[in-house]
Design an enzyme around this catalytic site. Structure first.
Site, PDB file in Angstrom:
ATOM      1  N   GLU A 101       0.852  -1.202   0.000  1.00  0.00           N
ATOM      2  CA  GLU A 101       0.000   0.000   0.000  1.00  0.00           C
ATOM      3  C   GLU A 101       0.881   1.243   0.000  1.00  0.00           C
ATOM      4  OE1 GLU A 101      -3.381   0.379   2.827  1.00  0.00           O
ATOM      5  OE2 GLU A 101      -2.401   2.236   3.435  1.00  0.00           O
TER       6      GLU A 101
ATOM      7  N   TYR B 176     -10.459  -3.983  12.183  1.00  0.00           N
ATOM      8  CA  TYR B 176      -9.576  -3.581  13.285  1.00  0.00           C
ATOM      9  C   TYR B 176      -9.459  -4.681  14.341  1.00  0.00           C
ATOM     10  CZ  TYR B 176     -10.655   0.527  10.712  1.00  0.00           C
ATOM     11  OH  TYR B 176     -10.810   1.389   9.655  1.00  0.00           O
TER      12      TYR B 176
ATOM     13  N   GLN C 131       7.557   6.413  17.050  1.00  0.00           N
ATOM     14  CA  GLN C 131       6.312   5.734  16.628  1.00  0.00           C
ATOM     15  C   GLN C 131       5.687   4.888  17.734  1.00  0.00           C
ATOM     16  OE1 GLN C 131       7.612   3.788  13.040  1.00  0.00           O
ATOM     17  NE2 GLN C 131       7.014   5.511  11.758  1.00  0.00           N
TER      18      GLN C 131
HETATM   19  P1  FAD Z   1     -16.710   1.940   9.024  1.00  0.00           P
HETATM   20  O1  FAD Z   1     -16.705   0.524   8.626  1.00  0.00           O
HETATM   21  O2  FAD Z   1     -17.816   2.797   8.502  1.00  0.00           O
HETATM   22  O3  FAD Z   1     -16.711   1.982  10.620  1.00  0.00           O
HETATM   23  C1  FAD Z   1     -16.486   3.206  11.321  1.00  0.00           C
HETATM   24  C2  FAD Z   1     -17.083   3.097  12.726  1.00  0.00           C
HETATM   25  O4  FAD Z   1     -18.503   3.074  12.639  1.00  0.00           O
HETATM   26  C3  FAD Z   1     -16.702   1.810  13.463  1.00  0.00           C
HETATM   27  O5  FAD Z   1     -16.569   2.129  14.827  1.00  0.00           O
HETATM   28  C4  FAD Z   1     -17.882   0.895  13.239  1.00  0.00           C
HETATM   29  O6  FAD Z   1     -18.041  -0.056  14.284  1.00  0.00           O
HETATM   30  C5  FAD Z   1     -19.040   1.894  13.214  1.00  0.00           C
HETATM   31  N1  FAD Z   1     -20.133   1.476  12.343  1.00  0.00           N
HETATM   32  C6  FAD Z   1     -20.048   0.972  11.101  1.00  0.00           C
HETATM   33  N2  FAD Z   1     -21.286   0.750  10.591  1.00  0.00           N
HETATM   34  C7  FAD Z   1     -22.148   1.139  11.551  1.00  0.00           C
HETATM   35  C8  FAD Z   1     -23.581   1.186  11.628  1.00  0.00           C
HETATM   36  N3  FAD Z   1     -24.344   0.769  10.610  1.00  0.00           N
HETATM   37  N4  FAD Z   1     -24.161   1.675  12.771  1.00  0.00           N
HETATM   38  C9  FAD Z   1     -23.379   2.119  13.789  1.00  0.00           C
HETATM   39  N5  FAD Z   1     -22.017   2.098  13.759  1.00  0.00           N
HETATM   40  C10 FAD Z   1     -21.434   1.613  12.662  1.00  0.00           C
HETATM   41  N6  FAD Z   1      -8.435   6.303   5.651  1.00  0.00           N
HETATM   42  C11 FAD Z   1      -8.333   7.202   4.662  1.00  0.00           C
HETATM   43  O7  FAD Z   1      -8.700   8.368   4.836  1.00  0.00           O
HETATM   44  N7  FAD Z   1      -7.815   6.858   3.438  1.00  0.00           N
HETATM   45  C12 FAD Z   1      -7.403   5.593   3.168  1.00  0.00           C
HETATM   46  O8  FAD Z   1      -6.950   5.314   2.051  1.00  0.00           O
HETATM   47  C13 FAD Z   1      -7.491   4.617   4.195  1.00  0.00           C
HETATM   48  N8  FAD Z   1      -7.092   3.342   3.980  1.00  0.00           N
HETATM   49  C14 FAD Z   1      -7.295   2.404   4.954  1.00  0.00           C
HETATM   50  C15 FAD Z   1      -6.978   1.066   4.692  1.00  0.00           C
HETATM   51  C16 FAD Z   1      -7.203   0.078   5.632  1.00  0.00           C
HETATM   52  C17 FAD Z   1      -6.883  -1.355   5.308  1.00  0.00           C
HETATM   53  C18 FAD Z   1      -7.742   0.429   6.908  1.00  0.00           C
HETATM   54  C19 FAD Z   1      -7.973  -0.638   7.959  1.00  0.00           C
HETATM   55  C20 FAD Z   1      -8.038   1.756   7.194  1.00  0.00           C
HETATM   56  C21 FAD Z   1      -7.838   2.754   6.229  1.00  0.00           C
HETATM   57  N9  FAD Z   1      -8.167   4.084   6.449  1.00  0.00           N
HETATM   58  C22 FAD Z   1      -8.043   5.015   5.450  1.00  0.00           C
HETATM   59  C23 FAD Z   1      -8.649   4.527   7.755  1.00  0.00           C
HETATM   60  C24 FAD Z   1     -10.189   4.510   7.887  1.00  0.00           C
HETATM   61  O9  FAD Z   1     -10.764   5.414   6.977  1.00  0.00           O
HETATM   62  C25 FAD Z   1     -10.536   4.896   9.311  1.00  0.00           C
HETATM   63  O10 FAD Z   1     -10.059   3.925  10.210  1.00  0.00           O
HETATM   64  C26 FAD Z   1     -11.989   5.224   9.601  1.00  0.00           C
HETATM   65  O11 FAD Z   1     -12.066   5.770  10.911  1.00  0.00           O
HETATM   66  C27 FAD Z   1     -12.932   4.029   9.574  1.00  0.00           C
HETATM   67  O12 FAD Z   1     -13.095   3.553   8.317  1.00  0.00           O
HETATM   68  P2  FAD Z   1     -13.932   2.201   8.052  1.00  0.00           P
HETATM   69  O13 FAD Z   1     -14.056   2.055   6.613  1.00  0.00           O
HETATM   70  O14 FAD Z   1     -13.401   1.083   8.830  1.00  0.00           O
HETATM   71  O15 FAD Z   1     -15.368   2.675   8.677  1.00  0.00           O
END
Ligand code: FAD
Length: 319
Positions: A18, A180, A247
């Protein structure tokens, strides 16, 4: 080729890389040279992260403030196109809900389809600096599960399918999502977080990539919990080697994760020796990676975060 097909057809674990798009001012050639060391390992694909636009307020001579868009990095689609113009490799752009409307995302999908990119990692993204909790843009998605649904329904539309000549059940985009092992920082507990993760899979995601972790037992326990919860897609572990002593403080703060005591002590003992700290982080990551491979993981995802030497050494040792 879709990542889901690569995963299904792969007979041994492979590395996935990545990268972060370069800051403005970096040339295309500089970007391509910076990833050249990874190409020696013939990666099956390269992930490119996405970054939301930020805003800054500037004060005029009369004391009034005006809001200005700040785009620090080249966007992910452009970076993917640049990589594919030089290297024969698939690219996997990340798409985030943060700071975007559903319509803007549709336009991104059009651009990706135009380039022949049929892999996406769908994420929510984070709040803008100064904002306490994440809030979606008007007309934007609240959760990554909604984004996954949006991508699936967009490509289900008649005009889109006709333009791509797709059969009724064929999916153009393969979708990865984030997870996570130590729980997302906003989730009240890991069980609820896994229930929410399952929503992304039920919405049509094909596989999962985890946040970085430094203790493999956290990943193994997490995978077990996911399987018990009925999540059956591949779960690719994410690793990042520590490269500085600092870090051990900044990563737990930024990503809400633990650094094991043994690694913390080893890094602290290298406080006055940058090279020793770099080597310690790399050796720990090699140990993690070998153990994951021995446990039969499908692939290992590396967060390079602008560094290549340590990752290249890890790839040499492990793959
Ligand atoms: P979600 O899956 O939407 O979850 C976010 C929170 O909401 C969680 O606490 C979850 O439990 C909760 N939740 C989800 N659905 C619901 C629901 N229906 N009702 C109530 N609560 C709910 N960030 C960037 O800006 N750019 C990137 O390119 C990027 N790449 C990443 C790559 C990987 C592999 C990972 C693991 C993370 C990456 N991130 C990136 C970080 C990510 O955007 C953040 O961690 C963000 O806070 C959560 O994203 P998510 O897609 O996991 O969110």
């Amino acid at each position: 080729m879709k990542v889901s097909e690569i995963l299904a057809g792969s007979t041994k674990p492979y590395p996935s890389i990545e990268i972060v798009p370069p800051l403005r001012g970096i040339t295309k050639d500089e970007l391509l040279e910076s990833i050249a060391p990874f190409m020696e390992f013939s990666p099956k694909y390269i992930n490119v992260t996405s970054h939301r636009d930020e805003f800054e307020y500037r004060q005029a001579a009369d004391g009034s403030f005006s809001r200005h868009l700040v785009r620090n990095r080249i966007n992910e689609t452009t970076v993917c196109a640049a990589i594919m113009s030089r290297y024969d490799v698939e690219t996997v752009p990340h798409i985030i809900c943060a700071g975007t409307t559903g319509e803007e995302i549709e336009s991104k999908l059009d651009n990706l389809a135009f380039l022949g990119i049929n892999n996406i990692v769908a994420l929510r993204g984070d709040s803008i600096s100064g904002e306490k909790r994440f809030s979606p843009s008007p007309g934007g998605y609240r959760y990554a599960s909604e984004l996954v649904e949006g991508i699936r329904s967009y490509q289900g539309s008649t005009s889109y399918r006709r333009s791509r000549g797709l059969d009724t059940d064929e999916r153009f985009f393969c979708i990865g999502v984030g997870a996570y092992p130590e729980k997302h920082f906003e989730a009240p507990n890991i069980e609820t977080d896994i229930v929410n993760l399952k929503k992304k899979i039920d919405a049509g995601a094909d596989y999962i990539i985890t946040q970085m972790f430094f203790d493999n037992s956290k990943y193994y326990t997490f995978v077990e919990k996911c399987r018990t919860a009925g999540i059956n897609v591949p779960i690719i572990p994410g690793l990042k080697p520590l490269s500085t002593v600092r870090q051990i403080t900044t990563l737990p703060e930024a990503f809400s994760l633990d650094i094991p005591l043994e690694l913390t002590k080893a890094m602290q003992s290298a406080t006055d020796n940058k090279e020793a700290a770099y080597r310690t982080g790399m050796e720990w990551c090699i140990m993690q990676c070998k153990d994951l491979i021995a446990h039969g993981v499908p692939a290992v995802h590396f967060y390079t975060m602008g560094k290549s030497d340590n990752i290249v050494n890890i790839l040499k040792e492990c793959f």
